[in-house]
Design a protein around this motif. Structure first.
Motif, PDB file in Angstrom:
ATOM      1  N   SER A  65       0.806  -1.229   0.000  1.00 48.98           N
ATOM      2  CA  SER A  65       0.000   0.000   0.000  1.00 48.98           C
ATOM      3  C   SER A  65       0.837   1.277   0.000  1.00 48.98           C
ATOM      4  O   SER A  65       0.314   2.357  -0.275  1.00 48.98           O
ATOM      5  CB  SER A  65      -0.943   0.006   1.200  1.00 48.98           C
ATOM      6  N   ASN A  66       2.135   1.171   0.272  1.00 48.75           N
ATOM      7  CA  ASN A  66       3.032   2.337   0.262  1.00 48.75           C
ATOM      8  C   ASN A  66       3.755   2.515  -1.069  1.00 48.75           C
ATOM      9  O   ASN A  66       4.627   3.381  -1.178  1.00 48.75           O
ATOM     10  CB  ASN A  66       4.055   2.237   1.391  1.00 48.75           C
ATOM     11  N   ASP A  67       3.469   1.668  -2.047  1.00 47.74           N
ATOM     12  CA  ASP A  67       4.133   1.711  -3.356  1.00 47.74           C
ATOM     13  C   ASP A  67       5.643   1.544  -3.240  1.00 47.74           C
ATOM     14  O   ASP A  67       6.403   2.123  -4.000  1.00 47.74           O
ATOM     15  CB  ASP A  67       3.804   3.020  -4.097  1.00 47.74           C
ATOM     16  N   GLU A  68       6.073   0.735  -2.287  1.00 52.33           N
ATOM     17  CA  GLU A  68       7.506   0.519  -2.080  1.00 52.33           C
ATOM     18  C   GLU A  68       7.983  -0.843  -2.554  1.00 52.33           C
ATOM     19  O   GLU A  68       9.127  -0.978  -2.952  1.00 52.33           O
ATOM     20  CB  GLU A  68       7.851   0.689  -0.596  1.00 52.33           C
ATOM     21  N   ARG A  69       7.108  -1.846  -2.485  1.00 55.14           N
ATOM     22  CA  ARG A  69       7.516  -3.211  -2.850  1.00 55.14           C
ATOM     23  C   ARG A  69       6.513  -3.820  -3.818  1.00 55.14           C
ATOM     24  O   ARG A  69       5.310  -3.734  -3.620  1.00 55.14           O
ATOM     25  CB  ARG A  69       7.627  -4.100  -1.618  1.00 55.14           C
ATOM     26  N   LEU A  70       7.044  -4.458  -4.829  1.00 59.29           N
ATOM     27  CA  LEU A  70       6.247  -5.199  -5.798  1.00 59.29           C
ATOM     28  C   LEU A  70       6.623  -6.664  -5.663  1.00 59.29           C
ATOM     29  O   LEU A  70       7.806  -6.989  -5.575  1.00 59.29           O
ATOM     30  CB  LEU A  70       6.550  -4.700  -7.214  1.00 59.29           C
ATOM     31  N   CYS A  71       5.636  -7.548  -5.632  1.00 58.18           N
ATOM     32  CA  CYS A  71       5.907  -8.984  -5.573  1.00 58.18           C
ATOM     33  C   CYS A  71       5.387  -9.647  -6.839  1.00 58.18           C
ATOM     34  O   CYS A  71       4.296  -9.332  -7.317  1.00 58.18           O
ATOM     35  CB  CYS A  71       5.240  -9.607  -4.356  1.00 58.18           C
ATOM     36  N   LEU A  72       6.194 -10.539  -7.356  1.00 56.09           N
ATOM     37  CA  LEU A  72       5.884 -11.286  -8.573  1.00 56.09           C
ATOM     38  C   LEU A  72       5.705 -12.753  -8.206  1.00 56.09           C
ATOM     39  O   LEU A  72       6.543 -13.322  -7.494  1.00 56.09           O
ATOM     40  CB  LEU A  72       7.036 -11.148  -9.578  1.00 56.09           C
ATOM     41  N   MET A  73       4.626 -13.380  -8.679  1.00 55.98           N
ATOM     42  CA  MET A  73       4.431 -14.809  -8.482  1.00 55.98           C
ATOM     43  C   MET A  73       4.866 -15.541  -9.739  1.00 55.98           C
ATOM     44  O   MET A  73       4.465 -15.167 -10.844  1.00 55.98           O
ATOM     45  CB  MET A  73       2.969 -15.142  -8.199  1.00 55.98           C
ATOM     46  N   THR A  74       5.695 -16.557  -9.562  1.00 56.43           N
ATOM     47  CA  THR A  74       6.126 -17.387 -10.679  1.00 56.43           C
ATOM     48  C   THR A  74       5.550 -18.788 -10.516  1.00 56.43           C
ATOM     49  O   THR A  74       5.187 -19.193  -9.408  1.00 56.43           O
ATOM     50  CB  THR A  74       7.660 -17.482 -10.772  1.00 56.43           C
ATOM     51  N   LYS A  75       5.482 -19.492 -11.622  1.00 54.15           N
ATOM     52  CA  LYS A  75       4.963 -20.865 -11.617  1.00 54.15           C
ATOM     53  C   LYS A  75       5.935 -21.747 -12.380  1.00 54.15           C
ATOM     54  O   LYS A  75       6.319 -21.426 -13.498  1.00 54.15           O
ATOM     55  CB  LYS A  75       3.596 -20.900 -12.285  1.00 54.15           C
ATOM     56  N   GLU A  76       6.331 -22.837 -11.742  1.00 56.53           N
ATOM     57  CA  GLU A  76       7.225 -23.795 -12.382  1.00 56.53           C
ATOM     58  C   GLU A  76       6.546 -25.162 -12.363  1.00 56.53           C
ATOM     59  O   GLU A  76       5.874 -25.512 -11.399  1.00 56.53           O
ATOM     60  CB  GLU A  76       8.547 -23.879 -11.631  1.00 56.53           C
TER      61      GLU A  76
END
Length: 90
Positions: free
Chosen positions: A63-74
């Motif tokens: 909510s602070n626009d500081e961290r982005l998380c990406l989900m990957t699938k293998e």
């Protein structure tokens, strides 16, 4: 839609300040992965483009626009594994 059509935006998330959109220019029906994130303000103006070092299927942003998380699938031997990778945005 044709199987050789490029993919577009795969999904997105929004905060009070920005809209984050996960973009894939990959071609082919099995290419629903992306490593580009476009950031827009609420007026629809592009603020920045982030190129990630991994390819993923969806994103989230704090909510602070500081961290982005990406989900990957293998997929390994029929077993699917999901991983999260987080990036600093500032």
């Amino acid at each position: 839609w044709k199987s050789d059509s490029p993919k577009g935006f795969l999904g997105g998330v929004a905060t009070e300040n920005y809209v984050y959109a996960l973009y894939s220019g990959q071609i082919g029906k099995n290419k629903a992965i992306a490593n580009e994130v476009y950031v827009f303000d609420w007026e629809g103006r592009a603020v920045k483009k982030v190129i990630l070092d991994r390819w993923g299927i969806c994103i989230s942003v704090d909510s602070n626009d500081e961290r982005l998380c990406l989900m990957t699938k293998e997929t390994d031997g029929g077993e699917e594994r999901y991983h999260y990778y987080c990036y600093q945005l500032n």
